[in-house]
Design an enzyme around this catalytic site. Sequence first.
Site, mmCIF file in Angstrom:
data_model
loop_
_atom_site.group_PDB
_atom_site.id
_atom_site.type_symbol
_atom_site.label_atom_id
_atom_site.label_comp_id
_atom_site.label_asym_id
_atom_site.label_seq_id
_atom_site.Cartn_x
_atom_site.Cartn_y
_atom_site.Cartn_z
ATOM 1 N N ASP A 194 0.854 -1.186 0.000
ATOM 2 C CA ASP A 194 0.000 0.000 0.000
ATOM 3 C C ASP A 194 0.890 1.235 0.000
ATOM 4 O OD1 ASP A 194 -2.487 -1.337 0.093
ATOM 5 O OD2 ASP A 194 -2.377 -1.530 2.272
ATOM 6 N N ASP A 219 -7.126 -1.334 -4.529
ATOM 7 C CA ASP A 219 -8.172 -0.942 -3.579
ATOM 8 C C ASP A 219 -9.050 0.160 -4.167
ATOM 9 O OD1 ASP A 219 -6.999 -2.681 -1.697
ATOM 10 O OD2 ASP A 219 -5.764 -1.075 -0.865
#
Length: 165
Positions: free
Chosen positions: A121, A139
């Site tokens: 991330d 995401d």
Amino acid sequence: MSVKWRVVSVWLVAIIVFDQLSKIVVDRAMALHQTIPIVDGVFNLTYVRNTGAAFGIFAGSAEMFRRPFLIVVSLLAIGFIFTLLKRLAEEARWLITALAFILGGAIGNLIDRVVYGEVIDFLDCFWGDYHWPAFNLADSFITVGVTITLIILIHTKGEDPFTAN
């Protein structure tokens, strides 16, 4: 190949390639936990690795349980989305696109889980004291796909959008 599956294929390839390339660039160009401010007080690039699922759920679980569990859940979700796509009529272009977004994001994060045992991330948003957990392009596509799907389902007013050939 039908138009529906061509559309799904194009989106899948694009989403997976962009997602994986962005993660490769972050992994090679940044040190773990390094932060690069982009928009002061709102947005940074911050390299983190999420061993859990959304918002770090299961992050504290034992590796022996967590990794296989999250991979199986991802595979089940991917299978479910393929089943929904098979049921959709060719005319349901927005819903096809939305499900392709969700599917591409799920596959992008699954690749990370299989290869690294965790998800890379790096998109880091915040406002004052409020801080959203870091996320990635996969995401983002999942979120956009779910949002479009919910809007479509709200507008169908109880009609089944999955009445296909």
